[in-house]
Design an enzyme around this catalytic site. Structure first.
Site, short mmCIF file in Angstrom:
data_model
loop_
_atom_site.label_atom_id
_atom_site.label_comp_id
_atom_site.label_asym_id
_atom_site.label_seq_id
_atom_site.Cartn_x
_atom_site.Cartn_y
_atom_site.Cartn_z
N SER A 120 0.98 -1.18 -0.05
CA SER A 120 0.06 0.07 -0.09
C SER A 120 0.83 1.23 -0.14
CB SER A 120 -0.79 -0.04 1.22
OG SER A 120 -1.43 1.10 1.57
N TYR A 130 -2.15 -1.07 10.36
CA TYR A 130 -2.13 -1.23 9.00
C TYR A 130 -0.66 -0.79 8.45
CZ TYR A 130 -3.56 -1.08 4.32
OH TYR A 130 -3.94 -1.21 2.75
#
Length: 246
Positions: free
Chosen positions: A118, A131
């Site tokens: 990401s 995350y």
């Protein structure tokens, strides 16, 4: 001092490599064929994994599809790796199981390991601590694996890392940023497939994220704080993540 002198001696090579990279921007890279190649996709039951499976199916690859199964043990992973070692070629990796398959891939000097990370694996986002940490680890995994394969002179095993901005998968509720609208999974997978088939090392979506990651390394900290406020990353909640009431 000797190191600095050695670096200065590399400046002509830097100029040549920079010019080469610039010229390559205008030369479309030939897409490789994956017809008949075995493609293992983890997380294939939903989201990006599922759409990636459809795209490889269109290209006539042979698919091995995995998703979460609470009764699956580590032993079954190694068993499948043993069964596929003489046929295994392309491996689409959403971090889990590279260790089991890498020996056969390096032995055959053929394959492709894809890490789905990401933009949050390069730039930190407040209130996404867990995350971001996992995605930083995924990016580090990709970079280290790439360097290890190069050190071993394994030229036939390629690596790609996918780093998109917010994707509309339902994991984060109402995300927004001034970098652009929330990405749709189909758009991300189209870019991913192009990156795999043209053997790109790092895929940023949108491409401006690559520029931001460079800026973060060279700009003053105070200016970066202002820039991050301008980027204005916002979201209502992370699904399944309970924040303590203030």
């Amino acid at each position: 001092m000797k190191f600095l002198l050695d670096v200065l001696l590399l400046l002509p090579l830097l100029i040549v490599c920079s010019l080469e990279s610039f010229v390559k921007l205008f030369i479309p890279k030939r897409r490789k064929s994956v017809t008949g190649e075995i493609v293992l996709i983890t997380g294939a039951g939903h989201g990006i994994g599922r759409l990636t499976a459809y795209e490889f199916a269109k290209l006539k690859s042979k698919l091995v599809l995995w998703d979460i199964n609470k009764v699956t043990a580590q032993a079954s992973c190694y068993f499948l790796a043993l069964k596929l070692q003489t046929l295994f070629y392309i491996y689409v990796h959403m971090p889990c199981t590279t260790k089991a398959f890498l020996p056969a891939m390096t032995k055959n000097n053929h394959g492709h390991i894809v890490t789905v990370a990401s933009a949050a694996g390069h730039v930190s986002v407040p209130f996404l601590l867990a995350y971001c940490s996992s995605k930083f680890a995924a990016v580090g995994f990709h970079k280290t694996l790439t360097d290890e394969l190069a050190a071993l002179q394994i030229t036939g095993v390629k690596t790609t890392c996918l780093c998109p901005n917010f994707v509309n998968t339902g994991f984060i509720k109402n995300p927004s940023t001034s970098l652009g609208p929330t990405l749709e999974p189909e758009e991300v997978v189209n870019r991913l497939m192009h990156g795999i088939l043209t053997e790109q090392k790092m895929i940023f979506i949108p491409s401006s994220i690559a520029f931001l990651t460079t800026l973060e390394r060279i700009l003053p900290e105070r200016f970066l704080a202002v820039l991050k406020r301008k980027i204005s990353v916002k979201f209502d909640a992370v699904i399944g993540y309970k924040m303590k009431a203030q």
